[in-house]
Design a protein around this motif. Structure first.
Motif, short mmCIF file in Angstrom:
data_model
loop_
_atom_site.label_atom_id
_atom_site.label_comp_id
_atom_site.label_asym_id
_atom_site.label_seq_id
_atom_site.Cartn_x
_atom_site.Cartn_y
_atom_site.Cartn_z
N TRP A 284 54.42 -13.69 -70.66
CA TRP A 284 53.33 -14.41 -69.98
C TRP A 284 53.44 -15.92 -70.11
O TRP A 284 52.49 -16.65 -69.82
N THR A 285 54.60 -16.42 -70.59
CA THR A 285 54.84 -17.86 -70.55
C THR A 285 55.09 -18.25 -69.11
O THR A 285 55.85 -17.60 -68.40
N LEU A 286 54.45 -19.32 -68.68
CA LEU A 286 54.65 -19.86 -67.33
C LEU A 286 55.20 -21.27 -67.49
O LEU A 286 54.59 -22.10 -68.17
N ARG A 287 56.35 -21.50 -66.88
CA ARG A 287 56.97 -22.82 -66.90
C ARG A 287 57.02 -23.34 -65.47
O ARG A 287 57.51 -22.68 -64.58
N GLY A 288 56.49 -24.54 -65.25
CA GLY A 288 56.53 -25.12 -63.91
C GLY A 288 55.14 -25.41 -63.40
O GLY A 288 54.15 -25.23 -64.10
N LEU A 289 55.14 -25.85 -62.23
CA LEU A 289 56.12 -25.93 -61.15
C LEU A 289 56.73 -27.33 -61.14
O LEU A 289 56.07 -28.29 -60.75
N HIS A 290 57.97 -27.46 -61.58
CA HIS A 290 58.61 -28.74 -61.80
C HIS A 290 59.47 -29.19 -60.63
O HIS A 290 60.05 -28.38 -59.93
N TYR A 291 59.60 -30.51 -60.51
CA TYR A 291 60.58 -31.13 -59.62
C TYR A 291 60.76 -32.57 -60.03
O TYR A 291 59.97 -33.10 -60.81
N GLN A 292 61.84 -33.21 -59.55
CA GLN A 292 62.12 -34.61 -59.85
C GLN A 292 62.06 -35.42 -58.56
O GLN A 292 62.60 -35.00 -57.54
N LEU A 293 61.45 -36.58 -58.64
CA LEU A 293 61.33 -37.46 -57.47
C LEU A 293 62.61 -38.27 -57.24
O LEU A 293 62.93 -38.62 -56.11
N GLU A 294 63.32 -38.58 -58.32
CA GLU A 294 64.63 -39.22 -58.25
C GLU A 294 65.61 -38.23 -58.87
O GLU A 294 65.23 -37.41 -59.68
N LEU B 240 50.56 -28.16 -59.78
CA LEU B 240 49.68 -27.23 -60.50
C LEU B 240 50.00 -25.78 -60.15
O LEU B 240 50.04 -25.41 -58.98
N TRP B 241 50.23 -24.98 -61.17
CA TRP B 241 50.69 -23.60 -61.01
C TRP B 241 49.73 -22.74 -60.20
O TRP B 241 50.14 -21.82 -59.49
N ASN B 242 48.43 -23.01 -60.28
CA ASN B 242 47.45 -22.17 -59.60
C ASN B 242 46.68 -22.93 -58.52
O ASN B 242 45.53 -22.60 -58.22
N ASP B 243 47.34 -23.92 -57.92
CA ASP B 243 46.69 -24.69 -56.85
C ASP B 243 46.27 -23.75 -55.73
O ASP B 243 47.05 -22.92 -55.25
N GLN B 244 45.02 -23.86 -55.30
CA GLN B 244 44.46 -22.96 -54.28
C GLN B 244 45.09 -23.16 -52.90
O GLN B 244 45.20 -22.21 -52.13
N THR B 245 45.51 -24.38 -52.59
CA THR B 245 46.14 -24.63 -51.29
C THR B 245 47.47 -23.91 -51.19
O THR B 245 47.78 -23.29 -50.17
N VAL B 246 48.25 -23.94 -52.26
CA VAL B 246 49.55 -23.26 -52.27
C VAL B 246 49.33 -21.75 -52.35
O VAL B 246 49.96 -20.99 -51.62
N GLY B 247 48.45 -21.31 -53.23
CA GLY B 247 48.05 -19.89 -53.28
C GLY B 247 49.08 -18.92 -53.80
O GLY B 247 49.18 -17.79 -53.31
N ILE B 248 49.84 -19.31 -54.82
CA ILE B 248 50.85 -18.39 -55.39
C ILE B 248 50.15 -17.19 -56.00
O ILE B 248 49.17 -17.34 -56.74
N LEU C 156 49.68 -31.47 -60.93
CA LEU C 156 48.95 -32.12 -59.84
C LEU C 156 48.58 -31.11 -58.75
O LEU C 156 49.36 -30.19 -58.44
N SER C 157 47.43 -31.33 -58.13
CA SER C 157 47.03 -30.51 -56.99
C SER C 157 47.99 -30.75 -55.83
O SER C 157 48.70 -31.77 -55.79
N TRP C 158 48.00 -29.85 -54.86
CA TRP C 158 48.84 -30.00 -53.67
C TRP C 158 48.57 -31.34 -52.99
O TRP C 158 49.50 -32.05 -52.62
N ASP C 159 47.31 -31.71 -52.85
CA ASP C 159 46.98 -32.96 -52.17
C ASP C 159 47.43 -34.20 -52.95
O ASP C 159 47.80 -35.20 -52.34
N ALA C 160 47.43 -34.13 -54.27
CA ALA C 160 47.79 -35.29 -55.09
C ALA C 160 49.29 -35.35 -55.40
O ALA C 160 49.80 -36.42 -55.73
#
Length: 187
Positions: free
Chosen positions: A61-71, A151-159, A179-183
């Motif tokens: 039940w470990t959750l890692r993410g949702l990660h990404y790099q801007l550069e 954010l792992w549980n962002d409502q807009t993304v809805g995973i 961060l939220s989807w919008d932010a």
């Protein structure tokens, strides 16, 4: 590509593929070529160079993410060598036909599946088994100052994470404060 060595299955996200290497087994056990640069490049239609390999161990039940790099954005070829995870990619490329969509795939030591996630996607996983060892190759080096987290549980993304009722994921403070989807910055 030698189709007997590598099978590529498209997902609902543009350029994200489930990669299944051929597994050869008999009474002694099994063997697989987990990565071959020529076969991989032929399969996805592009010559990809990997520069870093990462290996993580996590408990159930470990959750890692949702990660990404801007550069130094990273493409990732991910797989599990012990246990199982629910692996997720979210398309944050604004010019992509699948912008805003997510896909989830169960990766396990038993199914030998891998997931190719090109640069420009957020990535994370949830450990389903008691423990899991997760390996991934990256197309660029990790640059801490450019890391972002959706954010792992962002409502807009809805995973739809496969968490049992009443179970909250184990995560670090950075991932819990994604961060939220919008932010969240996009590509």
């Amino acid at each position: 590509m030698n189709p007997s060595k590598l099978q590529l299955t498209p997902t609902d996200i543009h350029d994200v593929f489930v990669v299944e290497p051929k597994v050869f087994g008999d009474e002694r056990g099994w063997f697989t070529e987990s990565f071959n640069a020529i076969d991989f490049a032929n399969a996805i239609g592009s010559n990809i160079s990997f520069v870093q390999d990462n290996h993580s161990f996590s408990r159930q039940w470990t959750l890692r993410g949702l990660h990404y790099q801007l550069e130094q954005t990273q493409g990732k070829l991910v797989r599990v060598v012990s246990g199982s995870v629910f692996d997720v990619a979210v398309d944050i490329r604004q010019d992509s036909p699948t912008y805003g969509k997510w896909v989830g795939v169960e990766l396990s030591a038993e199914n030998h599946k891998q997931l190719w996630i090109p640069p420009g996607l957020a990535h994370g996983f949830l450990v389903l088994s008691e423990t899991a060892e997760f390996l991934y190759k990256t197309t660029d080096y990790y640059l801490p100052k450019s890391e972002a987290c959706l954010l792992w549980n962002d409502q807009t993304v809805g995973i739809k994470w496969p968490l049992p009722a009443g179970i909250s994921p184990n995560m670090n403070a950075k991932d819990a404060a994604g961060l939220s989807w919008d932010a969240a910055p996009k590509f």
